[in-house]
Each structure stands twice: as structure tokens, then as C-alpha cells.
Write an enzyme that holds these catalytic residues in place. Structure first.
Site: not given
Ligand code: ADP
Length: 324
Positions: A15, A27, A76, A132, A167, A190, A248, A254
Site C-alpha cells: 500500500g 535515499v 502487490r 496504518d 446531527r 474530539g 448520517r 482511499h
Molecule cells: P504491505 O507491504 O503494505 O503490508 P502487502 O501485505 O500487500 O502490503 O505486501 C506487499 C507485497 O509484499 C506482496 O504483494 C508480496 O509481494 C510481498 N509479501 C507480502 N507478504 C509476504 C510473504 N509472507 N512472503 C513473501 N512476500 C510477501
């Protein structure tokens, strides 16, 4: 012909979060300043597997410190979840003579980075990028501050209209597995009640609180719910049915991921990015940069990924007192 200069590569994965660009910029410029060559990998781990890798110069990261998202793009990669995918990713790094890989992403991305190190011997340094704030061993992840400020801005705006029309509003914020955004934004906005996935909540009790508020002359009430606790519409339905008040609801969704990063996120990302390069060159090879108090620390990924990061229940109690 092997390159004469040592090479460091960077990718963003999972994400996206505001501040990722500031971290990439840091970097790249820190590494260039230390005499390294820098390569950018597009599209996260998928791009690494497919060889989407190219040199980055200082000018490539000009003007991006204030931009949300990630210029390297994220995503991903189901292929990277498999050992064959990680072997292919390691081949790309070897073919390009990359000595260090910086991975900027959430806990999933960092889990992948750890496996890449363990299975393929790649030296990896992680940077925590997550709205998060659920990554252990760091007080703050890059993007969290911007996300909560976006949520607070929305709460403030809703409060104006809620007040004018007597409301109740239920606002759903992100947080499938945890309530960090809900707690922080709810407290800052608040909110009269905050629902988070980690702790039980009492909807009939919230109805009583709303009735008591009206009896005291309260003109508006705002309930903040993390998406993993209860949906805004289910809370709306319950409250409306029980109290008869006009309720409401609003799902922020997003928009919490986007936007220009706050000064805090820009500085955090800049500091963490520079530290990542520094510790990589010092020989750390399976670590993540974290902020503990005001100091940056490099923690082993094995420790980071086996630690649980919990919300602070005191904050919920504080929010309850403030709602009296
Ligand atoms: P975030 O990094 O935001 O937590 P994800 O959980 O979707 O997002 O992970 C992003 C990418 O990292 C995944 O699509 C995958 O390529 C890799 N990844 C996540 N979990 C694993 C895992 N257990 N083993 C190997 N690669 C992983």
C-alpha cells in the site's frame, strides 16, 4: 564489465503512503552523496522480478518531496510470495551488480524483504511506509501523520455541518486490523466515541451517551469507527433505530492514502532514508529503520516481524473522558 562504483537499489511495495517520495529522494541523494550509484525499481517486487530497473540521478527526485504516492509506483506481487519469484528477483539484482536493496513498504513488504535476505543472501534495509502505523519497533511509520491529518480535516468539516443541523455522524476511517488511525484522528477530532477492532465496544452504551448529550444541550456528536471494528453504515443503522435521531455516515476510504505529506512525514522520511543508506554501508543487511522517541534505530527484521505493535488503551479512556 563490472561497475566501478557500488550500487544500491530502491523499490516501493504494498500500500502506498504519503511521504514515500520524500524517502526515495532522501535515499537517492544520500547514496549519490556517498559515492554510490543508485537504481530505481518500478512497480515493487513485480518490477524487480521483471527487471524494471534503471539508474536514478539527483534530478530524477527533484520536486517530489511534497508529492503523495510514489514515483516508483507500488503494487502487490503474488509471484514474490513464492521462492521461485524471490530467486528471479535476486537474479535481477545480481545481473545489475546491486549490493544493497532498500525496501519501502508495510509489514508484508518487509516480510518479503526478510525472505529475500534469508533465501538469497541479499542485503536488505527496510523503511516503514504505512498509513496504518502498525509496523513494530517504530513509533511512527511514514505516512501515518498525513493520514490522520486528512481524517481530522474531514472530521472538522463534518462537525461544522453536524452542529448546524443537530446531527449524529458516524465516520469510518481505515484500519482493517487495528485502530491506530481511528484512535489518533478520533482524539484529535474530539469524537464522542471511537470504535477500534482491538477492544470491545458497547453500541447501546453509545446510545445512552448520545441521549445524555442531547439532554445536556449537545448539538452534534461524531462517532469514529475503524473499518475493522464496524462499518459506518451498520453503526448508523443501529444508532438511528435505537435513538430515533438523525444519523448520517461517511466512509473516508482511499483519500486517507493520498495528498501532500505533512512536514512531520517529510522530515521523518528524509531522516529515515538517509539512515537506511548509512546503515547499509555500515554492514547491516537485514534491518529496518525505526523511530524510537526522537532517535532512529536499526532493528533486525527478525525482531521487527515477530513483535506485536499494540494500540495504547489509555488514549481510548482519554477520548471517553473528553466526550463527557
Ligand atoms: P504491505 O507491504 O503494505 O503490508 P502487502 O501485505 O500487500 O502490503 O505486501 C506487499 C507485497 O509484499 C506482496 O504483494 C508480496 O509481494 C510481498 N509479501 C507480502 N507478504 C509476504 C510473504 N509472507 N512472503 C513473501 N512476500 C510477501
Amino acid at each position: 564489465m563490472p561497475p566501478s562504483m557500488k550500487r544500491l537499489a530502491i523499490l516501493t511495495s504494498g500500500g502506498d503512503s504519503p511521504g514515500m517520495n520524500a524517502a526515495i529522494r532522501s535515499v537517492v541523494r544520500t547514496a549519490l552523496g556517498r559515492g554510490l550509484e543508485v537504481l530505481g525499481i518500478r512497480n515493487g517486487y513485480d518490477g524487480l522480478i521483471d527487471g524494471e530497473i534503471s539508474p536514478m540521478k539527483s534530478v530524477d527526485v527533484g520536486g517530489i518531496i511534497g508529492r503523495g504516492g510514489t514515483i516508483l509506483r507500488s503494487g502487490r506481487s503474488p509471484r514474490f510470495m513464492e521462492p521461485e519469484g524471490r530467486a528471479a528477483a535476486a537474479r535481477t539484482l545480481k545481473e545489475n551488480a546491486v549490493e544493497w536493496l532498500v525496501v519501502l513498504g508495510g509489514d508484508g513488504s518487509l516480510t518479503g524483504a526478510k525472505l529475500l535476505h534469508e533465501e538469497q543472501g541479499v542485503a536488505v534495509i527496510g523503511l516503514p511506509g504505512s498509513i496504518d502505523n502498525d509496523i513494530p519497533c517504530t513509533d511512527l511509520s511514514i505516512g501515518f501523520d498525513t493520514a490522520i491529518n486528512t481524517a481530522v480535516e474531514a472530521i472538522d468539516k463534518i462537525r461544522d455541518t453536524a452542529y448546524s443541523h443537530d446531527r449524529v455522524f458516524v465516520i469510518e476511517v481505515m484500519g482493517r486490523r487495528n485502530g491506530f488511525i481511528a484512535l489518533e484522528a478520533g482524539l484529535a477530532g474530539g469524537a464522542e466515541a471511537i470504535l477500534i477492532p482491538e477492544l470491545p465496544f458497547d453500541l447501546p452504551g453509545i446510545c445512552d451517551m448520545l441521549r445524555a448529550g442531547v439532554a445536556k444541550g449537545k448539538r452534534s456528536s461524531i462517532i469514529v469507527t475503524a473499518e475493522g471494528a464496524a462499518t459506518a453504515s451498520s453503526v448508523q443503522e443501529f444508532l438511528q433505530k435505537e435513538t430515533g435521531y438523525e444519523v448520517r455516515c461517511l466512509v473516508l476510504g482511499h483519500m486517507q492514502r493520498g495528498g501532500s505529506p505533512t512536514a512531520l512525514d517529510r522530515v521523518l522520511a528524509t531522516r529515515m532514508g538517509a539512515e537506511a543508506v548509512k546503515v547499509a554501508m555500515a554492514g547491516y543487511d537485514c534491518h529496518t529503520i525505526g523511530l524510537v522517541g526522537t532517535k532512529l534505530v536499526a532493528e533486525h527484521l527478525g525482531v521487527v516481524l515477530s513483535t506485536q505493535r499494540n494500540v495504547d488503551p489509555e488514549r481510548l479512556l482519554l477520548a471517553e473522558v473528553m466526550a463527557l
